[in-house]
Write a protein that holds these residues in place. Structure first.
Motif, short mmCIF file in Angstrom:
data_model
loop_
_atom_site.label_atom_id
_atom_site.label_comp_id
_atom_site.label_asym_id
_atom_site.label_seq_id
_atom_site.Cartn_x
_atom_site.Cartn_y
_atom_site.Cartn_z
N MET A 1 127.14 74.20 32.45
CA MET A 1 127.28 75.34 33.35
C MET A 1 126.47 76.54 32.88
O MET A 1 125.94 77.31 33.68
N PHE A 2 126.33 76.68 31.57
CA PHE A 2 125.52 77.78 31.01
C PHE A 2 124.07 77.64 31.47
O PHE A 2 123.45 78.60 31.94
N PHE A 3 123.53 76.43 31.36
CA PHE A 3 122.13 76.20 31.76
C PHE A 3 121.95 76.34 33.28
O PHE A 3 120.93 76.85 33.75
N ILE A 4 122.96 75.88 34.04
CA ILE A 4 122.87 76.01 35.50
C ILE A 4 122.87 77.49 35.90
O ILE A 4 122.08 77.93 36.74
N ASN A 5 123.75 78.27 35.28
CA ASN A 5 123.82 79.70 35.59
C ASN A 5 122.58 80.45 35.16
O ASN A 5 122.13 81.39 35.83
#
Length: 345
Positions: free
Chosen positions: A288-292
């Motif tokens: 989720m960090f990379f997606i955000n």
């Protein structure tokens, strides 16, 4: 009123049907005795292979091939186990699968399963299994080796006989549910039959646990006992009972943990409540960090993700966390984020 063999249900209707067919009285009395027992146990009436053929919609010669040449109706493959080694999966052909689903839906689905069994059981799951052990200090975990293959065809034949089926039909039904004279991984009838046939041992282990002020649950081949104190004598007697019933214990995956404070039960972290293990959530946080930060397309490209259903898989894993921890605000936010991406297309 006249009946067809597909429409008759009650013993009275069968009697009328037999009389209309001109069947001799001595045969009628034999058939009615079988029918009354099956009807009492809420089972479909089957007393000949030709009759069974009409019920399942499969030709008699094909049914007989499934019964006596069953290897021709399976394909086998191996999948890797998490802790190493392979698990052999046997998948029935579409025609055999159809017959097995008929047996499942018409004979097995409503049969008695012990409430300690949480696997393959409606309204139960790995979460309900883990919740039973919340707040306990001592955990005895026992893994059964070769669970499905340990259940032989003779047990299944005897079960169908107890349900009221004649010996020949009991053999046919059991044969349609087995491969190499035991329950195969991959057949839709195997999970429910394992629970049904484990009932007496579940009952024995539950009573023995209760006598020792312990909680007992089983999820397929994973048995868990928990409480404030578990003696080595208790552990040894449980293992004795399991072996006495014909099952094998996987000693490598059997453990007794004292004053653990927390433990993993069927993939769920058990303490004063239930949680998803940190490692599982850490990986989701990273994704989720990379997606955000970079966007979904960049994340998929950079991480070399080739699964066309990746977003749905990710949503499934987030939903799993929320099924265990429904008030986790962090993962509710992740859920909303992925929903928005999916909706946007």
């Amino acid at each position: 009123m006249s009946y067809t063999i597909e429409s008759v249900k009650t013993p009275k209707e069968w009697l009328i049907y037999f009389e209309d067919m001109g069947i001799k009285e001595e045969y009628i009395s034999i058939y009615i005795e079988i029918i009354e027992k099956l009807y009492k146990n809420k089972n479909p009436i089957i007393f000949e292979i030709e009759h069974f053929s009409k019920l399942v919609g499969v030709e008699v010669d094909v049914l007989l091939s499934m019964i006596f040449s069953k290897k021709n109706f399976y394909r086998q493959f191996k999948i890797k186990k998490k802790l190493g080694g392979d698990r052999l999966i046997t998948v029935p052909s579409p025609s055999l699968m159809m017959v097995q689903k008929w047996i499942y839906n018409n004979i097995l689905i409503d049969k008695k399963i012990h409430y300690s069994a949480h696997g393959f059981n409606f309204n139960k799951s790995i979460i309900t299994n883990a919740k039973m052990h919340v707040g306990h200090k001592v955990f005895l975990k026992i893994d059964l080796k070769d669970f499905f293959p340990s259940i032989p065809i003779n047990w299944i034949i005897n079960y169908f006989k107890q349900q009221g089926y004649p010996p020949k039909i009991a053999f046919y039904l059991a044969s349609l549910c087995t491969l190499d004279n035991s329950l195969p991984q991959g057949a839709p009838t195997s999970p429910i039959l394992s629970n049904i046939l484990f009932y007496n041992l579940d009952k024995t282990l539950y009573k023995f646990s209760k006598k020792n002020n312990l909680t007992y649950t089983r999820y397929a081949d994973d048995l868990v006992f928990s409480g404030d104190y578990i003696s080595l004598k208790f552990r040894n007697f449980v293992i004795f009972l399991i072996k006495k019933y014909g099952f094998k214990v996987n000693s490598k995956k059997t453990s007794l943990k004292i004053n653990a404070g927390q433990n993993i039960v069927t993939g769920i972290l058990v303490k004063d409540s239930v949680f998803v293990p940190k490692k599982y959530k850490r990986k989701l946080r990273q994704e989720m960090f990379f997606i955000n930060k970079f966007g979904i397309l960049s994340h998929i490209a950079t991480s070399n993700i080739r699964d066309p259903n990746y977003l749905y898989s990710l949503m499934g894993r987030i939903n799993f966390v929320l099924s265990v921890e429904p008030n986790n605000e962090e993962f509710i936010e992740y859920q909303n984020k992925i929903k928005a991406i999916i909706k946007k297309g």
